[in-house]
Design an enzyme around this catalytic site. Structure first.
Site, short mmCIF file in Angstrom:
data_model
loop_
_atom_site.label_atom_id
_atom_site.label_comp_id
_atom_site.label_asym_id
_atom_site.label_seq_id
_atom_site.Cartn_x
_atom_site.Cartn_y
_atom_site.Cartn_z
NE ARG A 78 -39.58 -14.53 12.01
CZ ARG A 78 -39.84 -15.55 12.83
NH1 ARG A 78 -38.89 -16.41 13.14
NH2 ARG A 78 -41.05 -15.73 13.32
CG HIS A 122 -42.00 -14.58 18.27
ND1 HIS A 122 -41.05 -14.77 17.29
CD2 HIS A 122 -41.85 -15.61 19.13
CE1 HIS A 122 -40.35 -15.86 17.55
NE2 HIS A 122 -40.81 -16.39 18.67
CD GLU A 167 -42.03 -21.88 16.42
OE1 GLU A 167 -40.97 -22.24 15.90
OE2 GLU A 167 -42.23 -21.90 17.66
CG ASN A 294 -39.61 -20.95 12.86
OD1 ASN A 294 -39.18 -20.29 11.92
ND2 ASN A 294 -40.21 -20.38 13.90
CE1 TYR A 296 -34.29 -23.47 16.73
CE2 TYR A 296 -36.63 -23.59 16.21
CZ TYR A 296 -35.51 -22.85 16.53
OH TYR A 296 -35.60 -21.48 16.63
CD GLU A 349 -37.81 -19.10 15.41
OE1 GLU A 349 -37.56 -20.09 16.15
OE2 GLU A 349 -38.70 -18.27 15.63
#
Length: 445
Positions: A78, A122, A167, A294, A296, A349
């Protein structure tokens, strides 16, 4: 005893990067300045005073980096396109040398049997468009669709998978409402309108991408999402978590899948309603082929009335101060599938920053990152077992890189980058990830 968990046949194993974070070549071959080029020059904006001028020098070293991907056994990569490398002033004259670079990169990936997933935005908006109002200006939405069409026209005979935005919540909230990211604005009340324009640009780009593609395009968008948990079972924490979930979790999902904005989001952030023109919501909620997620760390909510802490006792935290909670990925994927039933999902991600040290022998012992990835992959497998149509996983990141306002002080890569020499070294976690890919699965407790 650990049990081997096999992923479905055809599951895509990948790694992700972003153009500004790795490419460098900030002023080469006709590239124009982006908002991040400008932001890096603001005194105090970047923790270390670093810039993206050189970064990982991927613009010149892409063949070496693709060879590393091949060594790891990646099935997919990606990457993102630098908009000002294609349109130095945002619109108008196309910079052919910029397109040529991505053309060469795509061909190199395909020669290595690595599937490109291309993100069109991005965060590196051309500065020239920011000077005209950026994402507060509705015209930027049309400029984005034009840019998407040009890129897909050039690469769409070989590239099938396209992500419009990465995002949009971060662009909206961190970049425009509180000003910690480029363009560094503190225009809080504009948040609803900026979010709407980001989503509208996605909606305008969808048909442009599909029309320009020479193959059956698969088009989606990537959202930063966190499962929301109360910090305790105190009624104030539980109530506050419910409000936060409605505000954070649904703000972008609901318009994309249901064509409406959640009132709780605008109320929760105390934002005026965006100006919406006829047909906007139909464009925004047009069917996508996949959703990128994504993840985290989780969002733990502690009300001021409860006296609770949003730090979980005994939990591990990364160098970013983010809680390590693999179960959050499973919970998030299951929740999205239950609430919105996207046709396919990708973890676009997932990764962690730790204090990596390069040994004299060229090795990096990053057991903490390996544990992080192992835990999250096991939870991704559990989500698949619970019916989630998860089709692939992209570790963040392939390379250590420019970590936005943290400069080069935080390392997320499964490949270590010595920024002075630009040498690359596969970390222990990278070698382990390569073994997972080769086996299409891993041992889970």
């Amino acid at each position: 005893m650990a049990e081997f968990q096999q992923f479905p046949a055809g599951f895509l194993w990948g790694a992700a990067t972003a153009s500004f974070q790795i490419e460098g070549a900030a002023n080469e071959d006709g590239k124009g300045p982006s908002i991040w080029d400008t932001f890096c020059k603001v005194p105090g904006a970047i923790f270390t005073g670093d810039t993206g001028d050189v970064a990982c020098d991927h613009y010149h070293r892409y063949r070496e980096d693709v060879a590393l991907m091949q060594e790891l056994g990646l099935g997919a990569y990606r990457l993102s396109i630098s908009w000002p490398r294609i349109f130095p002033t945002g619109r108008g004259q196309v910079n052919i040398k910029g397109l040529d670079f991505y053309d060469r990169l795509v061909d190199t990936l395909l020669e290595a049997k690595i599937t490109p997933f291309i993100t069109l935005y991005h965060w590196d908006l051309p500065q020239a468009l920011q000077d005209q109002g950026g994402w507060q200006n509705r015209e930027t939405c049309h400029a984005f669709a034009e840019y998407a069409e040009v890129v897909v026209d050039r690469l769409g005979d070989r590239v099938q998978h396209w992500i419009t935005h990465n995002e949009p919540y971060v662009t909206t909230f961190i970049g425009h409402m509180i000003g910690h990211h480029a363009p560094g604005l503190h225009e809080y009340e504009a948040g609803g309108q900026i979010a709407h324009h980001l989503l509208l640009s996605h909606g305008l780009a969808l048909p442009a991408i599909r029309a320009a593609s020479k193959v059956q395009a698969q088009v989606g968008i990537t959202l930063s999402l966190q499962p929301v948990y109360p910090a305790s079972q105190h009624e104030a924490d539980v109530a506050e978590a419910a409000h936060t979930r409605a505000r954070v979790y649904n703000w972008f999902l609901q318009p994309l899948f249901l064509g409406t904005y959640p009132e709780e989001a605008l109320q929760g952030y105390d934002l005026p309603s965006p100006k919406i023109e006829d047909g906007d919501m139909e464009l925004i909620s047009a069917p996508i082929d996949f959703l990128g997620v994504n993840y985290y760390s989780p969002f733990r909510v502690a009300s001021s009335l409860s006296g609770s802490s949003d730090r979980r006792p005994g939990a591990e935290y990364t160098e970013m101060g983010w809680e390590v909670y693999p179960e959050g990925l499973r919970d998030l994927l299951v929740q999205i599938n239950q609430d919105y039933a996207p046709p396919a999902l990708y973890v676009t991600e997932n990764g962690a920053a730790f204090d990596d040290v390069l040994g004299e022998d060229g090795t990096v012992n990053d057991e903490a990152r390996q544990r992080y990835l192992e835990g999250h992959l096991c939870m991704a497998h559990e989500a698949i077992q619970q019916g989630v149509p998860l089709k692939g996983y992209f570790v963040w990141s392939l390379l250590d890189n420019f970590e936005w306002t943290f400069g080069y002080s935080k390392r997320f890569g499964v490949v270590y980058v010595d920024y002075e020499s630009q040498q690359r070294f596969i970390k222990q976690s990278g070698n382990w990830y390569g073994e997972v890919i080769a086996r299409n699965g891993l041992d889970c407790g």
